[in-house]
Design an enzyme around this catalytic site. Sequence first.
Site, PDB file in Angstrom:
ATOM      1  N   HIS A 100      48.511  33.531  45.293  1.00  0.00           N
ATOM      2  CA  HIS A 100      47.109  33.941  45.174  1.00  0.00           C
ATOM      3  C   HIS A 100      46.650  33.816  43.731  1.00  0.00           C
ATOM      4  O   HIS A 100      47.439  33.976  42.789  1.00  0.00           O
ATOM      5  CB  HIS A 100      46.878  35.355  45.719  1.00  0.00           C
ATOM      6  CG  HIS A 100      47.671  36.443  45.057  1.00  0.00           C
ATOM      7  ND1 HIS A 100      47.263  37.048  43.887  1.00  0.00           N
ATOM      8  CD2 HIS A 100      48.817  37.068  45.415  1.00  0.00           C
ATOM      9  CE1 HIS A 100      48.139  37.988  43.547  1.00  0.00           C
ATOM     10  NE2 HIS A 100      49.092  38.023  44.457  1.00  0.00           N
ATOM     11  N   ASP A 102      43.945  35.570  42.415  1.00  0.00           N
ATOM     12  CA  ASP A 102      43.291  36.771  41.898  1.00  0.00           C
ATOM     13  C   ASP A 102      44.311  37.747  41.325  1.00  0.00           C
ATOM     14  O   ASP A 102      45.487  37.735  41.701  1.00  0.00           O
ATOM     15  CB  ASP A 102      42.458  37.447  42.981  1.00  0.00           C
ATOM     16  CG  ASP A 102      43.264  37.846  44.213  1.00  0.00           C
ATOM     17  OD1 ASP A 102      44.169  37.091  44.606  1.00  0.00           O
ATOM     18  OD2 ASP A 102      42.989  38.924  44.786  1.00  0.00           O
ATOM     19  N   ASP A 133      52.560  38.858  38.832  1.00  0.00           N
ATOM     20  CA  ASP A 133      51.871  38.976  40.124  1.00  0.00           C
ATOM     21  C   ASP A 133      50.544  38.229  40.100  1.00  0.00           C
ATOM     22  O   ASP A 133      49.499  38.809  39.832  1.00  0.00           O
ATOM     23  CB  ASP A 133      51.643  40.464  40.416  1.00  0.00           C
ATOM     24  CG  ASP A 133      50.989  40.728  41.762  1.00  0.00           C
ATOM     25  OD1 ASP A 133      50.998  39.828  42.620  1.00  0.00           O
ATOM     26  OD2 ASP A 133      50.464  41.829  41.952  1.00  0.00           O
ATOM     27  N   GLU A 167      43.808  38.148  47.685  1.00  0.00           N
ATOM     28  CA  GLU A 167      44.995  38.829  48.192  1.00  0.00           C
ATOM     29  C   GLU A 167      45.046  40.275  47.723  1.00  0.00           C
ATOM     30  O   GLU A 167      45.470  41.167  48.465  1.00  0.00           O
ATOM     31  CB  GLU A 167      46.258  38.087  47.739  1.00  0.00           C
ATOM     32  CG  GLU A 167      47.557  38.568  48.397  1.00  0.00           C
ATOM     33  CD  GLU A 167      48.193  39.775  47.717  1.00  0.00           C
ATOM     34  OE1 GLU A 167      49.067  40.413  48.330  1.00  0.00           O
ATOM     35  OE2 GLU A 167      47.811  40.093  46.568  1.00  0.00           O
ATOM     36  N   GLU A 168      44.600  40.503  46.486  1.00  0.00           N
ATOM     37  CA  GLU A 168      44.693  41.853  45.919  1.00  0.00           C
ATOM     38  C   GLU A 168      43.725  42.841  46.566  1.00  0.00           C
ATOM     39  O   GLU A 168      43.838  44.052  46.342  1.00  0.00           O
ATOM     40  CB  GLU A 168      44.456  41.810  44.404  1.00  0.00           C
ATOM     41  CG  GLU A 168      45.525  41.052  43.617  1.00  0.00           C
ATOM     42  CD  GLU A 168      46.873  41.749  43.600  1.00  0.00           C
ATOM     43  OE1 GLU A 168      47.008  42.783  44.277  1.00  0.00           O
ATOM     44  OE2 GLU A 168      47.787  41.253  42.924  1.00  0.00           O
ATOM     45  N   GLU A 195      55.050  35.491  47.560  1.00  0.00           N
ATOM     46  CA  GLU A 195      55.491  36.293  46.425  1.00  0.00           C
ATOM     47  C   GLU A 195      56.542  37.335  46.774  1.00  0.00           C
ATOM     48  O   GLU A 195      56.597  37.852  47.892  1.00  0.00           O
ATOM     49  CB  GLU A 195      54.290  36.999  45.792  1.00  0.00           C
ATOM     50  CG  GLU A 195      53.614  38.029  46.685  1.00  0.00           C
ATOM     51  CD  GLU A 195      52.417  38.657  46.025  1.00  0.00           C
ATOM     52  OE1 GLU A 195      52.497  39.013  44.835  1.00  0.00           O
ATOM     53  OE2 GLU A 195      51.376  38.802  46.708  1.00  0.00           O
ATOM     54  N   HIS A 405      50.993  45.167  38.427  1.00  0.00           N
ATOM     55  CA  HIS A 405      49.920  46.162  38.394  1.00  0.00           C
ATOM     56  C   HIS A 405      50.114  47.207  37.294  1.00  0.00           C
ATOM     57  O   HIS A 405      49.371  48.181  37.230  1.00  0.00           O
ATOM     58  CB  HIS A 405      49.757  46.878  39.747  1.00  0.00           C
ATOM     59  CG  HIS A 405      49.359  45.994  40.877  1.00  0.00           C
ATOM     60  ND1 HIS A 405      48.795  46.456  42.045  1.00  0.00           N
ATOM     61  CD2 HIS A 405      49.435  44.646  41.043  1.00  0.00           C
ATOM     62  CE1 HIS A 405      48.552  45.467  42.873  1.00  0.00           C
ATOM     63  NE2 HIS A 405      48.936  44.342  42.280  1.00  0.00           N
TER      64      HIS A 405
END
Length: 446
Positions: A100, A102, A133, A167-168, A195, A405
Amino acid sequence: MMARVAVFALTLLAVVTPPVLGARDGDSEDVVLERFREYLRITSVHPSPDYAATTRLLLAHASSISLQSRVLEYVEGKPLVLLTWVGREPQLPSVLLNSHTDVVPAEKAKWLHPPFDAHMDEAGNIFARGSQDMKCVGMQYLEALRVLKNSGFQPLRTLHVTFVPDEEIGGHDGMGKFVASPLFQELNVGVVLDEGIASPDSHYRVFNGERSPWWFIIKSVGSPAHGSKLFDNSAMENLMKSLEPIMRYRQSQFDLVKAGLAAQGEVVSVNPVYLKAGTPTPTGFVMNLQPSEAEAGFDMRVSPLTDPNMLESRLKNEWAPASRNMTYSFKQKEPLLNKKGLPLITAVDESNPWWPLLQAAISEAGGKLGKPEIFPAATDCRYLRHEGIPAFGFSPMVNTPVLLHDHNEFINKGEYLKGIDVYVHIIRKFLAFEGGHSDMASRAEL
């Protein structure tokens, strides 16, 4: 709504200021790392990700290594980039590599270096939001393909690489809509890589399932009353009665993890994320008025090993019983079973021919693979597993703290470069696999 498909011509790519592409053999480490850092510098961060910039960069890279490219928009302003390398036998089930574009927000003041500068320190640590990520994985795919292309490798199977949006924030407008499209069915996907998570030790982590998000709200109602009055079944009293068993259940699940009896991905996590009650005024809440409504929201992640019917029965009868004037509703409730009614878990035994291939490729690359795990959060893999497609979560990062994150997210340049070699071995092994159509038999039954 039917996807808008844009096939970008060379005239469009010509107006793009390309990254350092270097499609020749022997690119220096600095060139390879700069391509990665340029991707990291794009602020594809919610709530307003710069998807236009990620799309331009990815198309430029695809052109430099002669990959077919398409841009799909199932939702306007949310492009999905699909790259393809056609194999010698395109009728065989294809391989899909997904990532992804984003990333989540970052609190700039709490970082050692600006989160979108892609700063590399003297130890070779590259600090950036998305460095773990998962922009690292997306660019490692392309670097591995560059190596394979330059080596003269010719794939037996067709390879597809997807760079998806959103995705997030759940992936519903990205991978969710893509998997539901007729185009996806035409790709005849046989296996997916997506991932994973960094590993603090020397073993690569691989995930063959994940917990499904069940975000729910419980709400209680009662009669309003003076703040001094004692009476049964007030809204706040009933809400508090529900919080107690929910927190007991949370603790019972956490105790299993603390005792080493289960991994986090194997238990149900339920965490309160907000409480809402009271009568607000411009100067604060009214203190002498008991409210007539109260509610709480919870982020619950449910392991595929869990009986969904028993869990919802607990929610209905114990956590939000109608007998106490309570209701519950879901903000999000992902399924735990695929279309055939089986758990959303990819087999890691002889029934899945892709599993020994993955093991062998990582071993040949000099890596060690840990025991398969259930991913503790949610990824786009769930959309593929729901279709019955084998899917593995894997990010080649060892001896690396888990910082997705988190503040100061980073990956060391050595791990990044080593990961490219790992993907070279995996992709070559998968694309040379002569398993024919038998590896799709289980999916065909769905």
